[in-house]
Design a protein around this motif. Structure first.
Motif, PDB file in Angstrom:
ATOM      1  N   ILE A 146      48.341  46.930  32.178  1.00  0.00           N
ATOM      2  CA  ILE A 146      47.479  47.851  32.914  1.00  0.00           C
ATOM      3  C   ILE A 146      47.852  49.253  32.448  1.00  0.00           C
ATOM      4  CG2 ILE A 146      46.795  48.759  35.165  1.00  0.00           C
ATOM      5  CD1 ILE A 146      47.589  46.021  36.364  1.00  0.00           C
ATOM      6  N   ARG A 193      41.902  53.740  34.809  1.00  0.00           N
ATOM      7  CA  ARG A 193      42.723  52.532  34.867  1.00  0.00           C
ATOM      8  C   ARG A 193      42.014  51.441  34.083  1.00  0.00           C
ATOM      9  NH1 ARG A 193      42.759  47.824  37.706  1.00  0.00           N
ATOM     10  NH2 ARG A 193      44.749  47.013  38.420  1.00  0.00           N
ATOM     11  N   VAL A 235      42.245  42.189  36.639  1.00  0.00           N
ATOM     12  CA  VAL A 235      42.233  42.893  37.909  1.00  0.00           C
ATOM     13  C   VAL A 235      40.885  43.536  38.125  1.00  0.00           C
ATOM     14  CG1 VAL A 235      43.297  44.704  39.220  1.00  0.00           C
ATOM     15  CG2 VAL A 235      44.664  43.372  37.673  1.00  0.00           C
ATOM     16  N   CYS A 293      42.604  47.358  32.455  1.00  0.00           N
ATOM     17  CA  CYS A 293      43.375  46.131  32.302  1.00  0.00           C
ATOM     18  C   CYS A 293      43.122  45.638  30.890  1.00  0.00           C
ATOM     19  CB  CYS A 293      42.939  45.073  33.306  1.00  0.00           C
ATOM     20  SG  CYS A 293      43.255  45.562  34.995  1.00  0.00           S
ATOM     21  N   ARG A 315      48.808  53.703  43.849  1.00  0.00           N
ATOM     22  CA  ARG A 315      48.016  52.696  43.120  1.00  0.00           C
ATOM     23  C   ARG A 315      48.929  51.823  42.255  1.00  0.00           C
ATOM     24  NH1 ARG A 315      42.986  55.204  40.135  1.00  0.00           N
ATOM     25  NH2 ARG A 315      42.601  52.992  39.763  1.00  0.00           N
ATOM     26  N   HIS A 356      50.467  42.019  41.827  1.00  0.00           N
ATOM     27  CA  HIS A 356      50.587  41.139  40.676  1.00  0.00           C
ATOM     28  C   HIS A 356      52.016  40.682  40.420  1.00  0.00           C
ATOM     29  CE1 HIS A 356      46.455  41.943  39.794  1.00  0.00           C
ATOM     30  NE2 HIS A 356      46.696  43.218  39.909  1.00  0.00           N
ATOM     31  N   ASP A 413      49.573  47.778  42.515  1.00  0.00           N
ATOM     32  CA  ASP A 413      49.450  46.854  41.383  1.00  0.00           C
ATOM     33  C   ASP A 413      50.720  46.028  41.207  1.00  0.00           C
ATOM     34  OD1 ASP A 413      46.862  47.130  40.412  1.00  0.00           O
ATOM     35  OD2 ASP A 413      47.379  48.778  39.072  1.00  0.00           O
TER      36      ASP A 413
END
Length: 178
Positions: free
Chosen positions: A125, A83, A178, A85, A154, A162, A158
């Motif tokens: 993301i 992951r 993040v 950002c 997940r 957000h 997110d």
């Protein structure tokens, strides 16, 4: 300039190339789960073949974009998920940019083109799922398929975490990642 609002969740892939279909499979799972627990208003779930023009259309004017795609590193651990950002104007992690794509152009190329045209996503993301098999055929390998429920949770976290902030204030350059 129009203010950014809403969220796009984009699964990139090709369902006829085994594990390269993980993005599309994740979107399908998120659609099933959304029937029981809706995502925040303004969230759009979409599948893409990775064409830069179509990606730009999907993330245009969105405050938050989440992208799910397969990656095939040399020493893959199928199902392992990365992951990142990515701030506007930045490129995803080098592993995502250099992955061997089954699409003509990868996400990194689409981001470069979008940024040069002023059509890049707001906050981005990227979820990259390591795959084992990209041969012709349908269906994910068992290791990649087993990673989907955790990945979907997940992504939902997110979006919920957000989503409210991005609908109200849009992306502000320099805000913490993040």
């Amino acid at each position: 300039m129009k203010p950014l609002a809403g969220t796009a969740v984009i699964g990139i892939g090709n369902e006829f190339r085994r594990d390269d279909g993980v993005g599309w499979a994740t979107i399908a799972l998120l659609c099933e789960r959304e029937a029981r627990r809706p995502l925040p208003f303004g969230t759009e779930l979409a599948r893409s073949d990775g064409d830069p023009g179509r990606l730009m259309t999907l993330w245009e004017d969105k405050a938050l974009t989440l992208v799910i795609d397969a990656c095939f590193p040399p020493a893959a651990q199928p199902g392992r998920t990365h992951r990142w950002c990515v701030a506007p104007g930045e490129m995803p992690h080098p592993a995502a940019a250099s992955r061997q794509s089954t699409h003509g152009l990868g996400l990194a190329e689409a981001l470069c083109l979008a940024d040069s045209l002023g059509r890049g996503p707001g906050r981005l993301i990227v979820y990259a799922v390591e795959g084992a098999d990209r041969s012709l055929g349908t269906g994910l390998t068992s290791a990649v398929s087993a990673a989907l429920p955790h990945l979907a949770r997940r992504i939902e976290e997110d979006v919920r975490k957000h989503g409210e902030r991005t609908r109200r204030t849009s992306f502000e350059p320099g805000s913490p990642l993040v």
